[in-house]
Design a protein around this motif. Structure first.
Motif, PDB file in Angstrom:
ATOM      1  N   GLU A  64       7.268  22.900 -10.940  1.00 22.37           N
ATOM      2  CA  GLU A  64       6.379  22.606  -9.821  1.00 22.37           C
ATOM      3  C   GLU A  64       5.449  21.462 -10.190  1.00 22.37           C
ATOM      4  O   GLU A  64       4.930  21.408 -11.306  1.00 22.37           O
ATOM      5  CB  GLU A  64       5.548  23.839  -9.463  1.00 22.37           C
ATOM      6  N   GLY A  65       5.230  20.513  -9.279  1.00 21.87           N
ATOM      7  CA  GLY A  65       4.337  19.391  -9.514  1.00 21.87           C
ATOM      8  C   GLY A  65       4.986  18.300 -10.343  1.00 21.87           C
ATOM      9  O   GLY A  65       6.206  18.210 -10.463  1.00 21.87           O
ATOM     10  N   GLY A  66       4.139  17.435 -10.910  1.00 26.68           N
ATOM     11  CA  GLY A  66       4.634  16.369 -11.770  1.00 26.68           C
ATOM     12  C   GLY A  66       5.055  15.100 -11.034  1.00 26.68           C
ATOM     13  O   GLY A  66       5.680  14.222 -11.638  1.00 26.68           O
ATOM     14  N   GLU A  67       4.716  14.994  -9.735  1.00 28.95           N
ATOM     15  CA  GLU A  67       5.071  13.782  -9.009  1.00 28.95           C
ATOM     16  C   GLU A  67       4.385  12.572  -9.637  1.00 28.95           C
ATOM     17  O   GLU A  67       3.308  12.668 -10.215  1.00 28.95           O
ATOM     18  CB  GLU A  67       4.657  13.890  -7.534  1.00 28.95           C
ATOM     19  N   THR A  68       5.019  11.409  -9.501  1.00 26.55           N
ATOM     20  CA  THR A  68       4.504  10.168 -10.075  1.00 26.55           C
ATOM     21  C   THR A  68       3.723   9.378  -9.032  1.00 26.55           C
ATOM     22  O   THR A  68       4.171   9.203  -7.905  1.00 26.55           O
ATOM     23  CB  THR A  68       5.654   9.307 -10.627  1.00 26.55           C
ATOM     24  N   LEU A  69       2.553   8.915  -9.430  1.00 25.06           N
ATOM     25  CA  LEU A  69       1.679   8.111  -8.581  1.00 25.06           C
ATOM     26  C   LEU A  69       1.821   6.644  -8.932  1.00 25.06           C
ATOM     27  O   LEU A  69       1.795   6.273 -10.105  1.00 25.06           O
ATOM     28  CB  LEU A  69       0.221   8.548  -8.773  1.00 25.06           C
ATOM     29  N   LEU A  70       1.961   5.799  -7.904  1.00 22.31           N
ATOM     30  CA  LEU A  70       2.017   4.350  -8.094  1.00 22.31           C
ATOM     31  C   LEU A  70       0.969   3.689  -7.197  1.00 22.31           C
ATOM     32  O   LEU A  70       0.838   4.042  -6.026  1.00 22.31           O
ATOM     33  CB  LEU A  70       3.411   3.810  -7.749  1.00 22.31           C
ATOM     34  N   VAL A  71       0.232   2.725  -7.755  1.00 26.24           N
ATOM     35  CA  VAL A  71      -0.783   1.987  -7.005  1.00 26.24           C
ATOM     36  C   VAL A  71      -0.651   0.505  -7.364  1.00 26.24           C
ATOM     37  O   VAL A  71      -0.613   0.149  -8.545  1.00 26.24           O
ATOM     38  CB  VAL A  71      -2.210   2.476  -7.330  1.00 26.24           C
ATOM     39  N   ASP A  72      -0.577  -0.353  -6.355  1.00 23.43           N
ATOM     40  CA  ASP A  72      -0.470  -1.788  -6.580  1.00 23.43           C
ATOM     41  C   ASP A  72      -1.837  -2.346  -6.979  1.00 23.43           C
ATOM     42  O   ASP A  72      -2.708  -2.563  -6.144  1.00 23.43           O
ATOM     43  CB  ASP A  72       0.034  -2.473  -5.304  1.00 23.43           C
ATOM     44  N   GLY A  73      -2.010  -2.592  -8.268  1.00 16.82           N
ATOM     45  CA  GLY A  73      -3.288  -3.094  -8.770  1.00 16.82           C
ATOM     46  C   GLY A  73      -3.654  -4.451  -8.212  1.00 16.82           C
ATOM     47  O   GLY A  73      -4.837  -4.750  -8.015  1.00 16.82           O
ATOM     48  N   PHE A  74      -2.661  -5.305  -7.943  1.00 19.67           N
ATOM     49  CA  PHE A  74      -2.960  -6.623  -7.391  1.00 19.67           C
ATOM     50  C   PHE A  74      -3.480  -6.501  -5.960  1.00 19.67           C
ATOM     51  O   PHE A  74      -4.319  -7.296  -5.530  1.00 19.67           O
ATOM     52  CB  PHE A  74      -1.724  -7.513  -7.434  1.00 19.67           C
ATOM     53  N   ASN A  75      -2.981  -5.526  -5.225  1.00 17.30           N
ATOM     54  CA  ASN A  75      -3.490  -5.300  -3.881  1.00 17.30           C
ATOM     55  C   ASN A  75      -4.918  -4.761  -3.939  1.00 17.30           C
ATOM     56  O   ASN A  75      -5.786  -5.166  -3.159  1.00 17.30           O
ATOM     57  CB  ASN A  75      -2.590  -4.336  -3.109  1.00 17.30           C
ATOM     58  N   VAL A  76      -5.160  -3.852  -4.874  1.00 17.98           N
ATOM     59  CA  VAL A  76      -6.519  -3.346  -5.074  1.00 17.98           C
ATOM     60  C   VAL A  76      -7.453  -4.498  -5.441  1.00 17.98           C
ATOM     61  O   VAL A  76      -8.571  -4.600  -4.916  1.00 17.98           O
ATOM     62  CB  VAL A  76      -6.537  -2.266  -6.179  1.00 17.98           C
ATOM     63  N   ALA A  77      -7.009  -5.378  -6.330  1.00 15.71           N
ATOM     64  CA  ALA A  77      -7.825  -6.521  -6.730  1.00 15.71           C
ATOM     65  C   ALA A  77      -8.110  -7.431  -5.539  1.00 15.71           C
ATOM     66  O   ALA A  77      -9.219  -7.969  -5.399  1.00 15.71           O
ATOM     67  CB  ALA A  77      -7.126  -7.307  -7.835  1.00 15.71           C
ATOM     68  N   THR A  92       0.860  -1.185   0.000  1.00 13.61           N
ATOM     69  CA  THR A  92       0.000   0.000   0.000  1.00 13.61           C
ATOM     70  C   THR A  92       0.891   1.228   0.000  1.00 13.61           C
ATOM     71  O   THR A  92       2.119   1.129  -0.105  1.00 13.61           O
ATOM     72  CB  THR A  92      -0.901   0.019   1.247  1.00 13.61           C
ATOM     73  N   GLY A  93       0.285   2.395   0.164  1.00  6.52           N
ATOM     74  CA  GLY A  93       1.073   3.624   0.189  1.00  6.52           C
ATOM     75  C   GLY A  93       2.080   3.653   1.321  1.00  6.52           C
ATOM     76  O   GLY A  93       3.179   4.199   1.178  1.00  6.52           O
ATOM     77  N   THR A  94       1.736   3.057   2.452  1.00  5.72           N
ATOM     78  CA  THR A  94       2.638   3.100   3.615  1.00  5.72           C
ATOM     79  C   THR A  94       3.573   1.898   3.693  1.00  5.72           C
ATOM     80  O   THR A  94       4.523   1.906   4.464  1.00  5.72           O
ATOM     81  CB  THR A  94       1.811   3.166   4.919  1.00  5.72           C
ATOM     82  N   THR A  95       3.309   0.860   2.906  1.00  3.64           N
ATOM     83  CA  THR A  95       4.171  -0.323   2.953  1.00  3.64           C
ATOM     84  C   THR A  95       4.965  -0.506   1.662  1.00  3.64           C
ATOM     85  O   THR A  95       5.450  -1.596   1.373  1.00  3.64           O
ATOM     86  CB  THR A  95       3.339  -1.593   3.229  1.00  3.64           C
ATOM     87  N   TYR A 113     -17.711  -1.518 -11.519  1.00  2.00           N
ATOM     88  CA  TYR A 113     -16.598  -0.661 -11.922  1.00  2.00           C
ATOM     89  C   TYR A 113     -16.477   0.527 -10.967  1.00  2.00           C
ATOM     90  O   TYR A 113     -15.369   0.987 -10.659  1.00  2.00           O
ATOM     91  CB  TYR A 113     -16.817  -0.179 -13.361  1.00  2.00           C
ATOM     92  N   HIS A 114     -17.606   1.014 -10.507  1.00  2.00           N
ATOM     93  CA  HIS A 114     -17.619   2.115  -9.540  1.00  2.00           C
ATOM     94  C   HIS A 114     -16.940   1.671  -8.238  1.00  2.00           C
ATOM     95  O   HIS A 114     -16.108   2.398  -7.669  1.00  2.00           O
ATOM     96  CB  HIS A 114     -19.059   2.547  -9.271  1.00  2.00           C
ATOM     97  N   ASN A 115     -17.260   0.474  -7.760  1.00  2.00           N
ATOM     98  CA  ASN A 115     -16.654  -0.023  -6.536  1.00  2.00           C
ATOM     99  C   ASN A 115     -15.152  -0.253  -6.690  1.00  2.00           C
ATOM    100  O   ASN A 115     -14.372   0.013  -5.764  1.00  2.00           O
ATOM    101  CB  ASN A 115     -17.330  -1.336  -6.117  1.00  2.00           C
ATOM    102  N   LEU A 116     -14.749  -0.732  -7.854  1.00  2.00           N
ATOM    103  CA  LEU A 116     -13.325  -0.928  -8.114  1.00  2.00           C
ATOM    104  C   LEU A 116     -12.590   0.405  -8.148  1.00  2.00           C
ATOM    105  O   LEU A 116     -11.514   0.563  -7.553  1.00  2.00           O
ATOM    106  CB  LEU A 116     -13.131  -1.667  -9.440  1.00  2.00           C
ATOM    107  N   THR A 117     -13.163   1.375  -8.827  1.00  2.00           N
ATOM    108  CA  THR A 117     -12.538   2.694  -8.932  1.00  2.00           C
ATOM    109  C   THR A 117     -12.389   3.358  -7.568  1.00  2.00           C
ATOM    110  O   THR A 117     -11.386   4.031  -7.293  1.00  2.00           O
ATOM    111  CB  THR A 117     -13.364   3.594  -9.873  1.00  2.00           C
ATOM    112  N   LYS A 118     -13.358   3.156  -6.711  1.00  2.00           N
ATOM    113  CA  LYS A 118     -13.273   3.716  -5.355  1.00  2.00           C
ATOM    114  C   LYS A 118     -12.044   3.200  -4.629  1.00  2.00           C
ATOM    115  O   LYS A 118     -11.344   3.957  -3.948  1.00  2.00           O
ATOM    116  CB  LYS A 118     -14.542   3.354  -4.576  1.00  2.00           C
ATOM    117  N   LEU A 119     -11.736   1.913  -4.803  1.00  2.00           N
ATOM    118  CA  LEU A 119     -10.549   1.335  -4.171  1.00  2.00           C
ATOM    119  C   LEU A 119      -9.273   1.837  -4.824  1.00  2.00           C
ATOM    120  O   LEU A 119      -8.275   2.098  -4.140  1.00  2.00           O
ATOM    121  CB  LEU A 119     -10.617  -0.191  -4.245  1.00  2.00           C
ATOM    122  N   VAL A 120      -9.281   1.959  -6.147  1.00  2.00           N
ATOM    123  CA  VAL A 120      -8.110   2.477  -6.859  1.00  2.00           C
ATOM    124  C   VAL A 120      -7.723   3.854  -6.330  1.00  2.00           C
ATOM    125  O   VAL A 120      -6.545   4.189  -6.193  1.00  2.00           O
ATOM    126  CB  VAL A 120      -8.380   2.545  -8.375  1.00  2.00           C
TER     127      VAL A 120
END
Length: 420
Positions: A269-282, A157-160, A356-363
């Protein structure tokens, strides 16, 4: 004593089929097929316990157990004959089978079977002799693979998010297929991301570093690219806008496996990169919305890319699984590249949007987001089949270089390095 005499009697019987084993802890019995003698082992909780390799006839298949196996495995005789790797049946230089499978009788039977200490030997009724290493049998048996294969992936996750010492390798450690290359590829397999540090901020140096992993994939974007907010292509990446978490190239029938980014010139200014573990979301999605997980794993949706002179279109599942193990292998999520929803019948439309709405909420949950400021000198390689990426809005001139790597080429390197 009685056991020794029984086995001795078995080995001296003048019958067409013989089963032999060294130091077998077993009893004498007869197979249900053809009343042929066999050596079999006592079952304990449906698991064989043996002191030495043992095999016995089960009609059209052979049952094998060795001490280090947690369970007995079954091999049809036709499978065993097809997997003979002797010099007559297999070319060890080209790694190709040479025998004609059509010439193998479907009801083929062995004349003699010997379970040795290190390998199984079979003499077939035509006199051909085949030997099989026990490791080969275990690794290529359906039940054996199901039992022994364990996922190397670690969800985050974001903290791990994994630390730099787990994911980052200096360029000098991978040049010339150096020892750091295995660590880098392992990080991509394990966490979905890997970093190469100390890379000169040029397209040429970036390409040279990435090609230590595997060859660059050529797409309509080219091979290597360096882009800025000039709308050269019909893609929001070529703008200064915020881009939410997504995976790339869902409009290809086989999405690119790896995406590499190197910030050649950071924005003011800005331009930071976002990463999200899709398998964790799944994983979270399956736990919270099992019906939705099943729906998005079984209902394909169309994705497309359109610009002048080009129209790519694919139809695939958002959650893709291995056809044998059913393990999740790909997370395909891109809200912008969705084509008109023509693949789902009327009675499923409302269900799709709800799931899809529920999945997007987790993403989009903050706890799943990891933000990193990419700087010149560090390449990030992202498993595009697993990890979503995005970008914060920015101002000023920002130049990002990178490329795609193909699944087949990357997986080949991972196997060579014994990571897969």
């Amino acid at each position: 004593m009685a056991l020794t005499k029984a086995i001795s009697k078995l080995r001296t019987l003048s019958l067409p089929l013989r089963f032999e084993s060294n130091r077998v802890s077993a009893s004498l019995g007869y197979s249900a097929v053809n009343n042929l003698p066999r050596v079999h082992c006592k079952r304990q909780n449906h698991t064989f316990r043996v002191e030495a390799p043992v095999s016995y006839d089960q009609g059209s298949r052979l049952e094998v157990q060795i001490p280090r196996w947690p369970q007995a495995l079954n091999f049809p005789y036709v499978w065993l004959r097809d997997h003979c790797y002797c010099e007559r049946c297999y070319n060890s230089k080209t790694f190709q089978k040479m025998h004609d499978i059509y010439d193998i009788a479907l009801n083929i039977q062995p004349l003699k079977v010997t379970a040795g200490e290190d390998e199984l030997t079979i003499t077939w009724d035509d006199g051909h002799i085949s030997t099989y290493d026990y490791k080969f049998l275990w690794q290529n048996n359906f039940e054996g693979r199901q039992y022994s294969q364990k996922s190397k992936k670690e969800l985050w996750t974001g903290t791990t998010f994994p630390s730099a010492d787990q994911t980052t390798v200096p360029l000098g450690d991978i040049v010339g297929q150096g020892k750091g290359l295995k660590k880098l590829v392992n990080s991509i397999i394990k966490f979905g991301v890997g970093f190469i540090s100390e890379v000169p901020p040029t397209v040429e140096a970036t390409q040279s570093a990435i090609e230590e992993v595997c060859i660059v994939k050529k797409t309509f974007f080219g091979e290597m690219w360096a882009f800025t907010a000039n709308l050269e292509h019909s893609d929001t990446a070529y703008s200064t806008e915020y881009i939410g978490a997504h995976t790339d190239t869902t409009y290809f029938r086989q999405a690119s496996r790896i995406q590499a980014f190197h910030c050649l010139q950071p924005s003011a200014e800005g331009g930071e990169t976002l990463l999200v573990d899709g398998f964790n979301v799944a994983n979270q999605f399956q736990h919270l919305h099992p019906n939705g997980y099943k729906f998005l794993s079984s209902k394909p949706i169309p994705s497309e890319y359109i610009e002048e002179g080009r129209h790519h279109l694919s139809l695939d599942y958002i959650l893709k699984h291995d056809p044998v193990t059913q393990e999740l292998t790909q997370f395909r999520y891109n809200i912008h590249d969705r084509a008109p929803l023509s693949s789902i019948p009327l009675h499923g439309i409302e269900d799709f949007y709800a799931h899809y709405h529920n999945l997007t909420k987790l993403v989009r949950m903050e706890k799943n987001e990891h933000w990193v400021k990419l700087e010149p000198g560090t390449i990030v390689l992202i498993d595009n089949w697993r990890v979503m990426h995005g970008r914060a809005a920015y101002s000023g001139n920002r130049i990002m270089g990178g490329c795609y790597l193909d699944e087949d080429d990357f997986a080949s390197k991972a196997r060579i390095l014994n990571v897969l």
